[in-house]
Write a protein that holds these residues in place. Sequence first.
Motif, PDB file in Angstrom:
ATOM      1  N   GLN A   8       0.842  -1.200   0.000  1.00 57.90           N
ATOM      2  CA  GLN A   8       0.000   0.000   0.000  1.00 57.90           C
ATOM      3  C   GLN A   8       0.881   1.256   0.000  1.00 57.90           C
ATOM      4  OE1 GLN A   8      -2.534  -0.197   3.370  1.00 57.90           O
ATOM      5  NE2 GLN A   8      -4.086  -1.496   2.368  1.00 57.90           N
ATOM      6  N   ILE A   9       1.890   1.227   0.853  1.00 53.84           N
ATOM      7  CA  ILE A   9       2.801   2.365   0.924  1.00 53.84           C
ATOM      8  C   ILE A   9       3.528   2.523  -0.406  1.00 53.84           C
ATOM      9  CG2 ILE A   9       4.869   3.254   2.037  1.00 53.84           C
ATOM     10  CD1 ILE A   9       3.866   1.959   4.605  1.00 53.84           C
ATOM     11  N   LEU A  10       3.915   1.413  -1.015  1.00 54.22           N
ATOM     12  CA  LEU A  10       4.604   1.445  -2.302  1.00 54.22           C
ATOM     13  C   LEU A  10       3.718   2.074  -3.378  1.00 54.22           C
ATOM     14  CD1 LEU A  10       7.086   0.593  -3.969  1.00 54.22           C
ATOM     15  CD2 LEU A  10       6.014  -1.613  -4.274  1.00 54.22           C
ATOM     16  N   ALA A  11       2.453   1.706  -3.337  1.00 58.17           N
ATOM     17  CA  ALA A  11       1.528   2.268  -4.330  1.00 58.17           C
ATOM     18  C   ALA A  11       1.387   3.767  -4.124  1.00 58.17           C
ATOM     19  CB  ALA A  11       0.176   1.583  -4.225  1.00 58.17           C
ATOM     20  N   LYS A  18       5.385   9.860  -9.174  1.00 58.24           N
ATOM     21  CA  LYS A  18       5.071  10.201 -10.564  1.00 58.24           C
ATOM     22  C   LYS A  18       4.706  11.676 -10.670  1.00 58.24           C
ATOM     23  CE  LYS A  18       3.614   5.753 -12.296  1.00 58.24           C
ATOM     24  NZ  LYS A  18       2.532   4.961 -12.832  1.00 58.24           N
ATOM     25  N   ALA A  19       4.041  12.147  -9.640  1.00 59.64           N
ATOM     26  CA  ALA A  19       3.651  13.550  -9.671  1.00 59.64           C
ATOM     27  C   ALA A  19       4.860  14.432  -9.421  1.00 59.64           C
ATOM     28  CB  ALA A  19       2.581  13.827  -8.633  1.00 59.64           C
ATOM     29  N   GLU A  28      13.978   3.767 -13.043  1.00 58.64           N
ATOM     30  CA  GLU A  28      14.630   4.388 -11.888  1.00 58.64           C
ATOM     31  C   GLU A  28      13.642   4.581 -10.743  1.00 58.64           C
ATOM     32  OE1 GLU A  28      16.493   7.992 -13.037  1.00 58.64           O
ATOM     33  OE2 GLU A  28      17.740   6.990 -14.503  1.00 58.64           O
ATOM     34  N   LEU A  29      12.465   4.941 -11.124  1.00 53.50           N
ATOM     35  CA  LEU A  29      11.439   5.130 -10.122  1.00 53.50           C
ATOM     36  C   LEU A  29      11.103   3.806  -9.430  1.00 53.50           C
ATOM     37  CD1 LEU A  29       9.461   7.089  -8.812  1.00 53.50           C
ATOM     38  CD2 LEU A  29       7.861   6.567 -10.657  1.00 53.50           C
ATOM     39  N   GLU A  30      11.035   2.798 -10.203  1.00 53.39           N
ATOM     40  CA  GLU A  30      10.746   1.479  -9.642  1.00 53.39           C
ATOM     41  C   GLU A  30      11.866   1.023  -8.707  1.00 53.39           C
ATOM     42  OE1 GLU A  30       9.724  -2.714 -11.504  1.00 53.39           O
ATOM     43  OE2 GLU A  30       8.869  -1.028 -12.610  1.00 53.39           O
ATOM     44  N   VAL A  36      13.055   1.842  -0.952  1.00 53.98           N
ATOM     45  CA  VAL A  36      12.311   2.442   0.146  1.00 53.98           C
ATOM     46  C   VAL A  36      11.447   1.383   0.821  1.00 53.98           C
ATOM     47  CG1 VAL A  36      10.459   4.089   0.682  1.00 53.98           C
ATOM     48  CG2 VAL A  36      12.336   4.779  -0.784  1.00 53.98           C
ATOM     49  N   THR A  37      10.768   0.577   0.043  1.00 58.83           N
ATOM     50  CA  THR A  37       9.906  -0.446   0.633  1.00 58.83           C
ATOM     51  C   THR A  37      10.723  -1.507   1.370  1.00 58.83           C
ATOM     52  OG1 THR A  37       9.847  -1.610  -1.494  1.00 58.83           O
ATOM     53  CG2 THR A  37       7.984  -0.156  -0.963  1.00 58.83           C
TER      54      THR A  37
END
Length: 169
Positions: A8-11, A18-19, A28-30, A36-37
Motif C-alpha cells: 500500500q505504501i509502495l503504491a 510520478k507527480a 529508476e522510479l521502480e 524504500v519499501t
Amino acid sequence: MVDAVGSQILAEIETSNKAKFPDMGEVELECATKRVTEKFSETLHIIGNEPSLALYRLQEHVRKTLPTLVENRIRMENLEQAVQGMCYDAEYASSALTQMQNSNQHFNSIDEHLNKALYLKQELNKAKSKQRHSSISEKQQKEVTPSAASLNQTSSSQDKEDSEKTNEI
C-alpha cells in the motif's frame, strides 16, 4: 500483513513520485521505490522483533548476575545463622547472670557458716592449748608438791567441762 502494508505504501509512493518526478524514467522510479519499501519492511521487521531482543538482553543479564546473587544469598543465610547463634549465646549469658544475682543469699549463708566454723575451730584450738598447758603445769606441780597437784586436777576437770560445753555450742 507487513507485505500488505508495504505494498500500500509502495503504491502511494509511486503515485506521489510520478507527480513529483515526471521526467524520471519508469525504471529508476521502480528501483527507488523498491529500496524504500525494503528499508521500510526491514524497519518493521526490527520493530516487530524488538521484544525478543529485549528478552535476549534480559536473559544475558540474568545469566551474568545470577551466580553473584546466589553467592550473596548463601552468605547472608550463613551470617543470619551466625547472628542467631550469637543471640542465643547472649540470652544464655544474660540468664546466667540473673541467676548469679539471685544466688547472693546462698553465698551469704555459706559465708556465715564458714565464719561460724572458723570461730568454733579457734575455740577448739584454745581449749586444746589450755589442756596442754594445764597438763604441763600439773606435771610440774606433781613434781613440786603433791597437794598442789590435787588442786590442778580439779581445775583441769573444770576446763574439760568448759571445753565440752563449747563443743556442744
